[in-house]
Design a protein around this motif. Structure first.
Motif, PDB file in Angstrom:
ATOM      1  N   ARG A 180       8.873  -1.753  14.660  1.00  0.00           N
ATOM      2  CA  ARG A 180       9.369  -1.386  15.986  1.00  0.00           C
ATOM      3  C   ARG A 180       8.506  -0.319  16.656  1.00  0.00           C
ATOM      4  NH1 ARG A 180      15.851  -1.335  14.462  1.00  0.00           N
ATOM      5  NH2 ARG A 180      16.218  -3.551  14.919  1.00  0.00           N
ATOM      6  N   ASN A 181       7.683   0.357  15.856  1.00  0.00           N
ATOM      7  CA  ASN A 181       6.861   1.443  16.406  1.00  0.00           C
ATOM      8  C   ASN A 181       5.382   1.228  16.121  1.00  0.00           C
ATOM      9  OD1 ASN A 181       9.043   3.662  17.215  1.00  0.00           O
ATOM     10  ND2 ASN A 181       9.662   2.803  15.242  1.00  0.00           N
ATOM     11  N   GLU A 183       2.754   0.026  17.729  1.00  0.00           N
ATOM     12  CA  GLU A 183       1.718   0.427  18.680  1.00  0.00           C
ATOM     13  C   GLU A 183       1.479   1.935  18.677  1.00  0.00           C
ATOM     14  OE1 GLU A 183       2.044  -1.182  22.559  1.00  0.00           O
ATOM     15  OE2 GLU A 183       2.222  -3.268  21.872  1.00  0.00           O
ATOM     16  N   HIS A 184       2.484   2.702  18.295  1.00  0.00           N
ATOM     17  CA  HIS A 184       2.332   4.153  18.211  1.00  0.00           C
ATOM     18  C   HIS A 184       1.263   4.531  17.185  1.00  0.00           C
ATOM     19  CE1 HIS A 184       3.432   8.402  18.257  1.00  0.00           C
ATOM     20  NE2 HIS A 184       3.514   8.376  16.933  1.00  0.00           N
ATOM     21  N   TYR A 185       1.056   3.649  16.218  1.00  0.00           N
ATOM     22  CA  TYR A 185       0.066   3.905  15.157  1.00  0.00           C
ATOM     23  C   TYR A 185      -1.193   3.053  15.350  1.00  0.00           C
ATOM     24  CZ  TYR A 185       4.220   5.990  13.141  1.00  0.00           C
ATOM     25  OH  TYR A 185       5.350   6.762  12.955  1.00  0.00           O
ATOM     26  N   SER A 189       1.487  -5.482  16.547  1.00  0.00           N
ATOM     27  CA  SER A 189       2.761  -5.862  15.914  1.00  0.00           C
ATOM     28  C   SER A 189       2.770  -7.310  15.441  1.00  0.00           C
ATOM     29  CB  SER A 189       3.924  -5.632  16.883  1.00  0.00           C
ATOM     30  OG  SER A 189       3.767  -6.421  18.055  1.00  0.00           O
TER      31      SER A 189
END
Length: 412
Positions: A180-181, A183-185, A189
């Motif tokens: 769920r996160n 793209e933050h890293y 996805s």
């Protein structure tokens, strides 16, 4: 005062002698059950590694009898590994995903900063009881460095303190949080895969099945299963018979680990080994999937005696009702679930009790139209990739297996 020192020396000598004799006795009990086939990769080295593990277990048993600590606590300490120093090509970050400890291995930019990378979520092995993020740090670094992927190593809770389904739930929660996160890293996805060795392979398969039908999350790109344990219905398959005494996973230890994960104790180990824990109805239901008939004949060449009729104990198999849950034994999942699984990579070793678990799952996946890349190490033994870079105790076959994993990841 002189008498006191003499008495202290005598007591120390006596204690040392008893301690040594206890270790020797433990080694005498454990070693006769071990058989190292000549075809295994560097049998002398394997014998040395096994001797170290037996010695560790012996010391742990002695410490437990002395009331210092439990055998499991001492063995965990010896196998926990240590976090290595920084690495120029990687950025390491320790954090928590949904309360679950994880370590991120982020390749330093060698591509445009706007480009999203693939990711591997890694679950370590250790029989659900031992090992840690640190113990598999070298493997995760290698995968991240060589494949250019972000790697997330999950530090799930261990049995017997945390019984099934604790480890599975931790791995699932950490995976969902990361997806769920992503793209933050800096992760794409649509390019997230799960991976694990041994018990970690079991957890990767279970998580993959659970996410297969989720419409609220991206589809996993692949599952990478390295000598996974996928069932506990039949521990009398050809590989369990042929490799019952081959380190680093003896047949009795496989049952011991499964029981500690399921129940928190191994009091019914002999019942499991003899097949008393499975009802006739359950055995008939899963016969089409867990059967030596589904294993190619060449894997029976080293010997196989078909199982005999078992004495069924209703009281025992009632305690094992949860053994049919796919999140514990992924090989028992229904075809409708198997058909939704992503592209798969399965690594098996010839001299491994879990070899046939991998072979049976490979067949199930292929029968249901799931693409499978299979790597079989003809001279491999259980846990061999952990020794791909172990100084003078390194095993070339482990390096070959790990390179095949990296090759698969880079080809996705």
């Amino acid at each position: 005062m002189e008498f006191f020192y003499i008495l202290l020396v005598v007591l120390l000598v006596v204690f040392t002698a008893l301690f040594t004799l206890a270790i020797i006795r433990t080694l005498q009990v454990d070693f006769p059950n071990v058989h190292i086939p000549p075809g295994v990769d560097q049998p002398g080295k394997l014998r040395a590694v096994h001797a170290h593990m037996v010695f560790t277990s012996a010391v742990g048993k002695i410490l437990e009898k002395m009331g210092v600590c439990t055998e499991i606590t001492f063995t965990r300490y010896m196998r926990s590994g240590k976090k290595r120093g920084p690495e120029p090509q990687l950025c390491l970050q320790d954090m928590h995903f949904g309360g679950v400890p994880v370590r991120l291995y982020l390749p330093r930019p060698r591509v445009p900063s706007a480009a999203l990378r693939p990711a591997i979520i890694f679950f370590h092995g250790g029989g659900w009881i031992y090992c840690s993020i640190d113990s598999h740090d070298n493997i995760c670094r290698y995968i991240a460095r060589e494949s250019g992927s972000v790697v997330v190593s999950v530090g799930y809770r261990l049995a017997p303190e945390h019984k099934y389904p604790a480890a599975y739930e931790d791995c699932l929660h950490a995976t969902v949080h990361f997806m769920r996160n992503a793209e933050h890293y800096g992760v794409d996805s649509a390019q997230i895969s799960v991976c694990g060795d041994s018990a970690g392979g079991n957890l990767a398969a279970a998580v993959s099945q659970t996410l297969a039908g989720r419409a609220d999350l991206p589809r996993l790109r692949a599952q990478i299963l390295i000598y996974p344990g996928l069932q506990a219905v039949d521990m009398d398959l050809p590989s369990y018979q042929q490799n019952r005494g081959v380190p680093l996973l003896l047949r009795e230890r496989a049952a011991f680990f499964a029981l500690l994960y399921l129940h928190g104790d191994a009091s019914h180990k002999q019942d499991v080994l003899k097949g008393h824990h499975v009802s006739p109805e359950m055995r008939q239901k899963y016969k089409k999937w867990v059967s030596p008939n589904n294993i190619p004949e060449r894997f029976k060449a080293r010997g196989y005696n078909p199982q005999k009729t078992r004495d069924i104990t209703a009281e025992i198999f009632k305690k094992f009702e949860r053994i049919s849950e796919p999140s514990l034994c992924p090989l028992l999942a229904e075809d409708a679930v198997i058909q939704q699984l992503p592209e798969s990579f399965i690594l098996t070793c010839e001299y491994d009790v879990l070899r046939d678990d991998g072979l049976l799952y490979k067949k199930r996946l292929e029968d249901n139209g799931v693409p499978v890349t299979w790597c079989h190490l003809e001279d491999g033994f259980h846990a061999i990739i952990s020794f791909y870079d172990y100084g003078w105790l390194s095993f070339p076959s482990g390096k070959r297996g790990l390179d095949r994993v990296v090759q698969f990841i880079k080809g996705l």
